[in-house]
Design an enzyme around this catalytic site. Structure first.
Site: not given
Ligand SMILES: Nc1ncnc2c1ncn2[C@@H]1O[C@H](COP(=O)(O)OP(=O)(O)OP(=O)(O)O)[C@@H](O)[C@H]1O
Ligand SMILES: [Mg+2]
Length: 239
Positions: A182, A199
């Site tokens: 992804d 992610d």
């Molecule tokens: N370890 C981290 N450190 C800093 N920011 C983070 C971290 N993990 C996630 N984030 C923030 O949180 C957001 C969402 O995280 P992630 O992509 O893991 O979840 P998601 O449910 O897949 O969200 P999305 O649907 O937006 O992709 C990221 O785009 C980032 O801005």
């Molecule tokens: Mg994400």
């Protein structure tokens, strides 16, 4: 510094509208185990998970943030999760049960991050997981208190160097036997002009039936993004 049960529980109660009873219990459990002291602030509401920051004590007693990723039990697309996870050779014969799929999805992200980290890939260090909650390192730039921006929100100053670095991270991941699955400018953070991949829930072992498809898609997404920034993209040999 001791954290009393009462303090911690009360803390989660203030998020009553955000967390269901299950999430509240799991968060309480993880904080009682000393992984963090209290939740700090919401960072993002994603497709499947809510991301918060939480504070823990660092080695010198100072407060440090960590990331808390909570997969929503009610509103996440568990059919989509199942379509991916059923190909994962680590979880073959997984029963198609709602909570089981979500908990396994969360465990899988933890395992993927661990493996990527061990392979020297720039990813958040995973800290712990329980059921649908994953704790990991908070990625922020030098001297910054906010999370590093996503690549889509902060273009690199040197797109060519950044692109090559992303490709190096992908190569390390593949060498460790994983395909991210992804990867895009949404799931790459720009930390002080260096890419950090995040992610990892869709990330699959290379012996999964859909691995090649995931690898090709990741390369396509990354190449398309950097092409728009003027990077010369070498032709990819189709496998
Ligand atoms: N370890 C981290 N450190 C800093 N920011 C983070 C971290 N993990 C996630 N984030 C923030 O949180 C957001 C969402 O995280 P992630 O992509 O893991 O979840 P998601 O449910 O897949 O969200 P999305 O649907 O937006 O992709 C990221 O785009 C980032 O801005
Ligand atoms: Mg994400």
């Amino acid at each position: 510094m001791a954290i009393t049960k009462r303090q911690t529980r009360a803390q989660f109660k203030t998020y009553k509208n955000v967390f269901d009873d299950h999430a509240e219990r799991v968060l309480f459990r993880l904080s009682s185990q000393g992984h963090f002291k209290h939740l700090a602030e919401p960072i993002s509401i994603g497709k499947e998970a809510n991301i918060f920051s939480a504070m823990k004590y660092g080695p010198n007693g100072e407060e440090q943030p960590i990331i808390v990723k909570i997969y929503r039990l009610e509103t996440c697309d568990f059919n989509r999760m199942y379509q991916y996870i059923r190909y994962d050779t680590r979880f073959l014969n997984l029963k198609k049960k709602h909570r089981l799929i979500i908990f396994t999805w969360c465990r899988r992200e933890f395992q993927n991050l661990l493996k990527a980290r061990e392979a020297g890939c720039r990813v958040p260090t995973p800290i712990a997981f329980r059921d649908n909650v994953l704790l990991m390192e908070y990625i922020h730039g030098h001297g910054e208190t906010r999370p590093s921006p996503r690549l889509k929100d902060r273009f690199p100053e040197n797109p060519q160097a950044f692109y090559e670095d992303v490709k190096q991270q992908m190569a390390k991941l593949n060498k460790a036997g994983l395909a991210h699955g992804d990867l895009s400018a949404f799931n790459i953070l720009n930390r002080d002009e260096k890419p950090v991949l995040i992610d990892f829930s869709q990330c699959s072992p290379l012996d999964s039936a859909n691995a090649q498809e995931l690898i090709e898609r990741d390369h396509r997404n990354v190449d398309t993004f950097f092409k728009k920034l003027g990077v010369k993209i070498p032709e990819r040999k189709q496998k």
